[in-house]
Structures are given as C-alpha cells and as structure tokens.
Scaffold this active site. Structure first.
Site, mmCIF file in Angstrom:
data_model
loop_
_atom_site.group_PDB
_atom_site.id
_atom_site.type_symbol
_atom_site.label_atom_id
_atom_site.label_comp_id
_atom_site.label_asym_id
_atom_site.label_seq_id
_atom_site.Cartn_x
_atom_site.Cartn_y
_atom_site.Cartn_z
ATOM 1 N NE ARG A 135 34.192 33.271 37.705
ATOM 2 C CZ ARG A 135 33.381 34.306 37.603
ATOM 3 N NH1 ARG A 135 33.640 35.399 38.259
ATOM 4 N NH2 ARG A 135 32.293 34.233 36.855
ATOM 5 C CB SER A 186 32.780 42.431 37.480
ATOM 6 O OG SER A 186 33.657 42.089 36.449
HETATM 7 P P1 ADP Z 1 29.315 37.786 31.367
HETATM 8 O O1 ADP Z 1 28.264 38.789 31.702
HETATM 9 O O2 ADP Z 1 29.386 37.459 29.902
HETATM 10 O O3 ADP Z 1 29.377 36.566 32.241
HETATM 11 P P2 ADP Z 1 31.720 38.639 32.760
HETATM 12 O O4 ADP Z 1 32.501 39.892 32.527
HETATM 13 O O5 ADP Z 1 31.112 38.456 34.089
HETATM 14 O O6 ADP Z 1 30.668 38.615 31.600
HETATM 15 O O7 ADP Z 1 32.636 37.397 32.438
HETATM 16 C C1 ADP Z 1 33.185 37.140 31.154
HETATM 17 C C2 ADP Z 1 33.865 35.790 31.171
HETATM 18 O O8 ADP Z 1 34.996 35.832 32.036
HETATM 19 C C3 ADP Z 1 32.996 34.629 31.684
HETATM 20 O O9 ADP Z 1 33.317 33.470 30.954
HETATM 21 C C4 ADP Z 1 33.417 34.488 33.125
HETATM 22 O O10 ADP Z 1 33.204 33.174 33.602
HETATM 23 C C5 ADP Z 1 34.910 34.786 32.997
HETATM 24 N N1 ADP Z 1 35.483 35.255 34.246
HETATM 25 C C6 ADP Z 1 35.044 36.234 35.073
HETATM 26 N N2 ADP Z 1 35.831 36.354 36.153
HETATM 27 C C7 ADP Z 1 36.812 35.412 36.017
HETATM 28 C C8 ADP Z 1 37.933 34.999 36.812
HETATM 29 N N3 ADP Z 1 38.184 35.545 37.997
HETATM 30 N N4 ADP Z 1 38.723 34.008 36.341
HETATM 31 C C9 ADP Z 1 38.433 33.419 35.163
HETATM 32 N N5 ADP Z 1 37.387 33.735 34.383
HETATM 33 C C10 ADP Z 1 36.599 34.720 34.790
#
Ligand code: ADP
Length: 165
Positions: free
Chosen positions: A91, A130
C-alpha cells in the site's frame, strides 16, 4: 500451471485484499488464499474458521481460486500446495520495508524455493486495512465502502454480539 499463494490474516478480508486477488488471478493460473494465524496479531475479531468461511463464500463460484486455512508458516503452505511464489500487497512505504524483509526471510527459510511477488494496491484501496475497518466499526461508523456487502453484514453482526455481552 502457475500457482501462487496469497497468505494473510484476513481479519476480515477487505476490498484491498480482493483487489490483490483480482490482480493475481490475471497473472497466475491459480491463486490459493491462505488464512494463517499471525502470532504478532494476538486476538482476532473473527476466528480462523470464520475468516476462511467468509472468503470461501465470496469465491465459491470462481474456478481458479482455492482457500486454505493453516497454522503453519506461509512458505510451508506454499510448498505443500505446489506454489513457487507468494503474493503480497503493497500500500505504501511502510508495507514496502516490511515486505522486503519478509520476502528475504521467506526465501531463506525455504532454502530459496519460495520467492515473493509484490503487487501494488490500487489507488482507491491504498488506505484500507482490516484493522482500520475494525476501528471504524468500533466507533459506530459505516464500513460498507471498504468490504464486500456479505463481509459488512458479518462485521455488523459481530459488533452486535460483542455489544450485547
Ligand atoms: P498479514 O497479517 O499477513 O499482514 P493481512 O491480512 O493484514 O495479513 O494482509 C495480507 C496481505 O495483504 C499483506 O501483504 C498486506 O500488505 C496486503 N494488504 C492488506 N490490505 C491491503 C490493501 N488495502 N491493498 C493492497 N494490499 C493489502
């Protein structure tokens, strides 16, 4: 056939995650979404089962998307499922530095078997996470813009249960 693993906490899945999934399925033959326990994120709003069920429901009619749940490391889940790469979403700069480190660590612990493909968040989803969605919900503001309608319904339901406790 090219297969990629998209691992994450997905607590819950947002439109940002869904955008990365869309981009991935245009690049790879199959995308495996792995709902994993992140030890750094202690308590989740949804259980791993609930997160997995929500994602399964969203993609139930999509052939080249599979969903798995695991308490193993992402690289092991990738190898188990025949993926040679992991996809992660970026992001902005703060994600970048974290993901570079994670990519190198994953390469190392998998003996160079698993590389990482980073995809950039589309502009309209760059600010969605999230945790931000959960925070907005906790102050009683609408979250419908940030998640699929089905996920929004689950979030409102969860908040109602929590408020009744
Ligand atoms: P983690 O605990 O592995 O970071 P997340 O569910 O928070 O799990 O995120 C999983 C992946 O998705 C990560 O690579 C994160 O950067 C990406 N991600 C989360 N939100 C977004 C978004 N709004 N746009 C693009 N990528 C996202």
């Amino acid at each position: 056939m090219s297969k990629v693993l998209y691992p994450g906490s997905f607590d819950p899945i947002t439109k940002g995650h869904m955008d990365i999934i869309d981009q991935s399925k245009n690049l790879f033959d199959e995308v495996i979404i792995a709902v994993l326990h992140n030890p750094l994120k202690k308590t989740g709003m949804f259980t791993l089962e609930e997160r997995t069920n929500m994602i399964s429901k969203l993609y139930e009619n999509v052939d080249n998307i599979k969903i798995v749940m695991s308490d193993k490391a992402a690289v092991d889940v990738a190898i188990e499922n025949g993926c040679s790469a992991i996809v992660r979403g970026i992001r902005g700069l703060s994600d970048y530095s974290f993901e570079v480190q994670l990519c190198e660590m994953n390469k190392d612990i998998s003996n160079n078997r698993i590389n990482t493909v980073c995809l950039f968040a589309s502009k309209e989803y760059q600010f969605i996470s999230s945790s931000a969605v959960k925070e907005v919900l906790s102050i009683g503001k609408p979250i419908d813009k940030y998640v699929d309608p089905y996920v929004a319904q689950e979030l409102y339901h969860k908040r109602k249960i929590q408020n009744e406790k």
